[in-house]
Design a protein around this motif. Structure first.
Motif, PDB file in Angstrom:
ATOM      1  N   ASP A 139      10.398   8.154   2.315  1.00 49.74           N
ATOM      2  CA  ASP A 139       9.718   7.033   3.077  1.00 49.74           C
ATOM      3  C   ASP A 139       8.653   7.284   3.761  1.00 49.74           C
ATOM      4  OD1 ASP A 139      12.472   5.951   2.113  1.00 49.74           O
ATOM      5  OD2 ASP A 139      13.397   6.233   4.518  1.00 49.74           O
ATOM      6  N   GLN A 140       8.720   8.472   3.762  1.00 50.98           N
ATOM      7  CA  GLN A 140       7.407   8.818   5.722  1.00 50.98           C
ATOM      8  C   GLN A 140       6.418   8.848   4.159  1.00 50.98           C
ATOM      9  OE1 GLN A 140       8.550  12.985   7.211  1.00 50.98           O
ATOM     10  NE2 GLN A 140       8.785  11.690   8.895  1.00 50.98           N
ATOM     11  N   GLN A 141       6.641   9.605   2.631  1.00 49.36           N
ATOM     12  CA  GLN A 141       5.292   9.505   2.275  1.00 49.36           C
ATOM     13  C   GLN A 141       4.621   7.819   1.428  1.00 49.36           C
ATOM     14  OE1 GLN A 141       3.519  11.999   0.205  1.00 49.36           O
ATOM     15  NE2 GLN A 141       2.626  10.385  -0.586  1.00 49.36           N
ATOM     16  N   LYS A 142       6.013   7.227   2.308  1.00 50.57           N
ATOM     17  CA  LYS A 142       6.110   5.747   0.906  1.00 50.57           C
ATOM     18  C   LYS A 142       4.989   5.258   2.024  1.00 50.57           C
ATOM     19  CE  LYS A 142       8.469   1.388  -0.282  1.00 50.57           C
ATOM     20  NZ  LYS A 142       9.957   0.864  -0.333  1.00 50.57           N
ATOM     21  N   LEU A 143       5.126   5.575   4.035  1.00 51.93           N
ATOM     22  CA  LEU A 143       4.800   5.192   4.452  1.00 51.93           C
ATOM     23  C   LEU A 143       3.100   5.181   4.164  1.00 51.93           C
ATOM     24  CD1 LEU A 143       6.681   5.578   8.042  1.00 51.93           C
ATOM     25  CD2 LEU A 143       6.060   3.318   7.129  1.00 51.93           C
ATOM     26  N   ALA A 144       2.871   6.636   4.319  1.00 53.25           N
ATOM     27  CA  ALA A 144       1.118   7.350   4.087  1.00 53.25           C
ATOM     28  C   ALA A 144       0.845   6.122   3.078  1.00 53.25           C
ATOM     29  CB  ALA A 144       1.814   8.384   3.854  1.00 53.25           C
ATOM     30  N   ASP A 145       1.710   5.495   1.567  1.00 54.08           N
ATOM     31  CA  ASP A 145       1.370   5.286   0.755  1.00 54.08           C
ATOM     32  C   ASP A 145       0.532   4.030   0.749  1.00 54.08           C
ATOM     33  OD1 ASP A 145       1.107   6.824  -0.903  1.00 54.08           O
ATOM     34  OD2 ASP A 145       3.285   5.987  -2.232  1.00 54.08           O
ATOM     35  N   ILE A 146       1.851   3.096   1.884  1.00 48.83           N
ATOM     36  CA  ILE A 146       0.810   1.880   2.745  1.00 48.83           C
ATOM     37  C   ILE A 146      -0.699   1.762   3.491  1.00 48.83           C
ATOM     38  CG2 ILE A 146       1.980   0.228   3.958  1.00 48.83           C
ATOM     39  CD1 ILE A 146       4.936   0.375   3.232  1.00 48.83           C
ATOM     40  N   GLU A 147      -0.227   2.905   4.004  1.00 39.95           N
ATOM     41  CA  GLU A 147      -1.259   2.875   5.346  1.00 39.95           C
ATOM     42  C   GLU A 147      -2.876   3.329   4.226  1.00 39.95           C
ATOM     43  OE1 GLU A 147      -0.904   5.842   7.767  1.00 39.95           O
ATOM     44  OE2 GLU A 147       1.230   5.146   9.035  1.00 39.95           O
ATOM     45  N   LYS A 148      -2.838   3.976   3.050  1.00 44.43           N
ATOM     46  CA  LYS A 148      -4.047   4.493   2.361  1.00 44.43           C
ATOM     47  C   LYS A 148      -4.128   2.974   1.263  1.00 44.43           C
ATOM     48  CE  LYS A 148      -3.286   9.134   1.283  1.00 44.43           C
ATOM     49  NZ  LYS A 148      -2.761  10.025   0.523  1.00 44.43           N
ATOM     50  N   GLN A 149      -2.956   1.588   1.129  1.00 47.11           N
ATOM     51  CA  GLN A 149      -3.204   1.011   0.212  1.00 47.11           C
ATOM     52  C   GLN A 149      -4.336   0.505   1.355  1.00 47.11           C
ATOM     53  OE1 GLN A 149       0.249  -1.208  -0.632  1.00 47.11           O
ATOM     54  NE2 GLN A 149      -0.789  -2.620  -2.484  1.00 47.11           N
ATOM     55  N   ILE A 150      -3.793  -0.236   2.863  1.00 47.18           N
ATOM     56  CA  ILE A 150      -4.403  -0.966   3.571  1.00 47.18           C
ATOM     57  C   ILE A 150      -5.526  -0.643   3.994  1.00 47.18           C
ATOM     58  CG2 ILE A 150      -4.161  -1.920   5.631  1.00 47.18           C
ATOM     59  CD1 ILE A 150      -0.899  -1.123   5.947  1.00 47.18           C
ATOM     60  N   LEU A 151      -5.930   0.454   4.068  1.00 48.25           N
ATOM     61  CA  LEU A 151      -7.741   0.973   3.501  1.00 48.25           C
ATOM     62  C   LEU A 151      -8.219   1.084   2.464  1.00 48.25           C
ATOM     63  CD1 LEU A 151      -6.396   4.504   5.646  1.00 48.25           C
ATOM     64  CD2 LEU A 151      -7.413   2.584   7.288  1.00 48.25           C
ATOM     65  N   ARG A 152      -7.628   1.356   2.164  1.00 54.93           N
ATOM     66  CA  ARG A 152      -8.386   0.985   0.220  1.00 54.93           C
ATOM     67  C   ARG A 152      -9.163  -0.758   0.808  1.00 54.93           C
ATOM     68  NH1 ARG A 152      -7.149  -1.307  -3.877  1.00 54.93           N
ATOM     69  NH2 ARG A 152      -4.986  -1.193  -3.633  1.00 54.93           N
ATOM     70  N   MET A 153      -8.165  -1.546   0.300  1.00 55.72           N
ATOM     71  CA  MET A 153      -8.350  -2.900   0.003  1.00 55.72           C
ATOM     72  C   MET A 153      -9.020  -3.726   1.758  1.00 55.72           C
ATOM     73  SD  MET A 153      -4.161  -4.615  -0.221  1.00 55.72           S
ATOM     74  CE  MET A 153      -4.490  -6.463  -0.917  1.00 55.72           C
ATOM     75  N   ALA A 180      10.254  -1.718   7.721  1.00 57.92           N
ATOM     76  CA  ALA A 180      11.966  -1.551   7.582  1.00 57.92           C
ATOM     77  C   ALA A 180      12.340  -0.285   7.603  1.00 57.92           C
ATOM     78  CB  ALA A 180      12.226  -2.341   6.175  1.00 57.92           C
ATOM     79  N   VAL A 181      10.907   0.745   6.374  1.00 58.63           N
ATOM     80  CA  VAL A 181      10.443   1.821   6.751  1.00 58.63           C
ATOM     81  C   VAL A 181      11.044   2.178   7.581  1.00 58.63           C
ATOM     82  CG1 VAL A 181       9.578   3.504   5.381  1.00 58.63           C
ATOM     83  CG2 VAL A 181       9.925   2.001   4.024  1.00 58.63           C
ATOM     84  N   LYS A 182      10.530   2.247   8.288  1.00 60.22           N
ATOM     85  CA  LYS A 182       9.956   3.087  10.154  1.00 60.22           C
ATOM     86  C   LYS A 182      11.143   2.899  10.558  1.00 60.22           C
ATOM     87  CE  LYS A 182       5.511   3.236  10.930  1.00 60.22           C
ATOM     88  NZ  LYS A 182       4.431   1.914  12.157  1.00 60.22           N
ATOM     89  N   GLU A 183      12.165   2.315  10.578  1.00 53.54           N
ATOM     90  CA  GLU A 183      13.255   2.434  11.512  1.00 53.54           C
ATOM     91  C   GLU A 183      14.315   2.672  10.412  1.00 53.54           C
ATOM     92  OE1 GLU A 183      16.878  -2.023  11.961  1.00 53.54           O
ATOM     93  OE2 GLU A 183      14.711  -2.900  11.196  1.00 53.54           O
ATOM     94  N   ARG A 184      14.436   2.181   8.593  1.00 58.24           N
ATOM     95  CA  ARG A 184      14.807   3.162   8.182  1.00 58.24           C
ATOM     96  C   ARG A 184      15.468   4.574   8.221  1.00 58.24           C
ATOM     97  NH1 ARG A 184      14.019   1.285   3.357  1.00 58.24           N
ATOM     98  NH2 ARG A 184      12.600   2.972   2.509  1.00 58.24           N
ATOM     99  N   VAL A 185      13.858   4.891   8.711  1.00 57.41           N
ATOM    100  CA  VAL A 185      13.606   6.255   8.933  1.00 57.41           C
ATOM    101  C   VAL A 185      14.474   7.294  10.657  1.00 57.41           C
ATOM    102  CG1 VAL A 185      11.962   8.464   9.643  1.00 57.41           C
ATOM    103  CG2 VAL A 185      11.613   7.114   7.689  1.00 57.41           C
ATOM    104  N   ASN A 186      14.437   6.630  11.130  1.00 51.54           N
ATOM    105  CA  ASN A 186      14.753   6.417  12.780  1.00 51.54           C
ATOM    106  C   ASN A 186      16.121   6.619  12.461  1.00 51.54           C
ATOM    107  OD1 ASN A 186      12.148   6.366  13.953  1.00 51.54           O
ATOM    108  ND2 ASN A 186      12.488   3.907  14.247  1.00 51.54           N
ATOM    109  N   GLU A 187      16.189   5.985  11.695  1.00 47.95           N
ATOM    110  CA  GLU A 187      18.104   5.777  11.801  1.00 47.95           C
ATOM    111  C   GLU A 187      18.581   6.470  11.211  1.00 47.95           C
ATOM    112  OE1 GLU A 187      20.954   3.773  12.730  1.00 47.95           O
ATOM    113  OE2 GLU A 187      19.398   3.248  14.276  1.00 47.95           O
ATOM    114  N   ALA A 188      17.425   7.550   9.948  1.00 48.07           N
ATOM    115  CA  ALA A 188      18.409   8.892   9.157  1.00 48.07           C
ATOM    116  C   ALA A 188      17.979   9.938   9.909  1.00 48.07           C
ATOM    117  CB  ALA A 188      17.175   8.255   7.861  1.00 48.07           C
ATOM    118  N   GLU A 189      17.117  10.333  11.131  1.00 50.70           N
ATOM    119  CA  GLU A 189      16.601  11.220  12.408  1.00 50.70           C
ATOM    120  C   GLU A 189      17.763  11.043  12.571  1.00 50.70           C
ATOM    121  OE1 GLU A 189      13.277  10.378  13.258  1.00 50.70           O
ATOM    122  OE2 GLU A 189      12.228  11.393  11.877  1.00 50.70           O
TER     123      GLU A 189
END
Length: 491
Positions: A139-153, A180-189
């Motif tokens: 999930d943390q990797q997915k968040l990083a990928d989303i940020e990269k995609q936003i910056l690229r666009m 949704a991913v952040k919430e899932r990460v928080n719950e998992a932690e």
């Protein structure tokens, strides 16, 4: 080995006469190779591989190896390991390789052993913990990928970005996904934190085992024969957890932890004593007692250091009394400083009279310490004091200390129990007998074989000597196929 399992990792040793041929095939096929147990010198034939002397020939990447141009695959990987405890490699080795120090530390081993005990005692929690760690990482990797995609666009957008409907929709969708991913990460932690609270309850078992391992590892300094691998220790650790007695109340965690601590400590003592000379067993039991007390905070590092190498005080010394040697008086003054009891031993008149009684008595261990010291000193501090005055009774003092801290069983040499030795071994672990002149274990072996259902036809023994090697190998191969026993004599 786990990392290379899917890529057909090949394991070789320099003692294998064909290891260069295996390496050559791996270079061209692109399979990884692990070379084990190297010394401080590496074979000069490995230089082209270590230096990665790759060049292009007729449109193909090749490596000059063993006087041949071998096709070089970029998938090829070469790993080298050593079992030397403190290797000294020349600078050119560091230039040609990447040196990674995998030497285990007490804290690192403790964490590793904590995982092992939890896998057995609470397999459900450990499995869930592993799943959540992988999920959080993904999930943390997915968040990083989303940020990269936003910056690229944003960087590729032209004109007014507010007019770019595709970009706005993508950003909105990314925000929903990210939330949704952040919430899932928080719950998992939160769940991982809860699991870790339960896991930490077993840490005292891992701590004790870590202490025991480093005691066992240090025995190699007493005799080079006393070398035990971490793999062997962990196998023994797992076995004791599985074989140890279970409490009547399965929910009584404290009772279970007490059983594990006692079982692991006692069986590590008994098991390792089987491979020690009689003269070294008291040292081993004393180290167990002291290191456990150090781990509990009842013996300080400075106190143990003083036991190993007592120093002499060099300043603020009182005049040396006539009844004690000057060197002992200086050590007594230094001991005062180590224990934080300046003046209590060297200035108090009554105390000095009591210490003199210990010095002058033919049986000093029967003389009580002065009242002020008897009440204020710990058992180990009392040992240090008497050791300074009368080092000739040190053996008795250490045995008495082990008896008071660990119990009588740790002061006695474990009897030879061949059935116990057999129970602690497996089909991959041979049993080696180190015999004194005239000793013969064959009678015990035949009796044990009978008890284990091995008849005479399945028990073969051969005395090694010139020309007996092939016969021994044939017997071992036969036993592997039929499940028999083989005894090689005069190794």
């Amino acid at each position: 080995k786990n990392m290379g399992a899917k890529t057909k990792l090949q394991i070789v040793k320099q003692s294998n006469p064909k290891y260069l041929n295996i390496l050559q095939n791996a270079i061209s096929l692109g399979t990884p190779v692990l070379m084990e147990n190297v010394g401080e010198q590496l074979d000069a034939a490995l230089d082209p591989v270590l230096k990665k002397q790759v060049f292009k020939k007729q449109g193909q990447m090749v490596l000059r190896f063993m006087d041949q141009d071998v096709p070089y695959s970029n998938l090829f990987k070469f790993y080298v390991t050593t079992k030397l405890p403190n290797p000294h490699y020349m600078p050119e080795i560091f230039i040609k390789t990447t040196i990674v120090n995998f030497t285990v530390t007490p804290k690192g081993l403790e964490d590793q052993l904590l995982v092992e005990v939890c896998k057995i005692e609470r397999a459900d929690l450990e499995e869930k913990n592993d799943e959540l760690i992988l999920q959080i990482s993904a999930d943390q990797q997915k968040l990083a990928d989303i940020e990269k995609q936003i910056l690229r666009m944003l960087s590729e957008a032209k004109g007014n970005i507010l007019d770019n409907e595709t970009l706005i929709n993508t950003l909105a969708q990314s925000k929903v996904t990210s939330s949704a991913v952040k919430e899932r990460v928080n719950e998992a932690e939160k769940v991982v934190a809860t699991i870790n609270i339960t896991r930490e309850k077993y840490r005292i078992v891992a701590t004790r085992a870590s202490i025991l391992y480093f005691i066992i590892a240090d025995l190699a300094q007493v005799d080079p024969m006393y070398q035990y691998s971490l793999v062997y220790f962990v196998q023994l650790y797992r076995m004791r957890i599985n074989k140890s007695e279970k409490p009547k109340d399965s929910e009584d965690l404290k009772a279970r932890l007490d059983i594990l601590l006692e079982d692991i400590t006692l069986n590590m003592y008994v098991n390792i004593c089987r491979g020690l000379f009689e003269k070294d067993k008291p040292l081993y039991s004393f180290l167990i007692a002291v290191k456990i007390e150090m781990g509990a905070g009842r013996v300080s590092d400075s106190e143990f250091a003083f036991f190993i190498r007592p120093e002499e005080a060099k300043e603020n010394l009182k005049p040396t009394p006539s009844w004690i040697e000057e060197s002992k008086w200086k050590k007594l003054s230094a001991l005062e400083q180590v224990l934080g009891k300046r003046g209590e031993m060297t200035e108090d008149g009554k105390c000095l009279e009591g210490l003199r009684a210990i010095m002058d008595n033919d049986n000093p261990t029967t003389v009580p310490l002065p009242d002020n010291l008897d009440k204020s000193l710990t058992p180990f501090q009392k040992l240090l004091l008497v050791k300074v005055l009368r080092e000739d009774v040190l053996t008795y003092l250490t045995e008495k200390y082990v008896l008071s801290t660990m119990g009588k069983v740790f002061t006695e040499s474990p009897p030879m129990d061949l059935k116990g030795v057999y129970g602690d071994s497996d089909h991959r672990t041979p049993i080696i007998f180190v015999l004194s002149p005239g000793a013969d274990p064959m009678g015990y072996l035949l009796k044990l074989a009978k008890e284990q259902g091995i008849d005479e036809s399945q028990f073969n023994y051969i005395s090694l000597g010139q020309g007996q090697g092939p016969k021994a190998e044939a017997l071992m191969k036969q036993a592997q196929e039929n499940g028999g026993w083989v005894c090689l004599q005069n190794c």
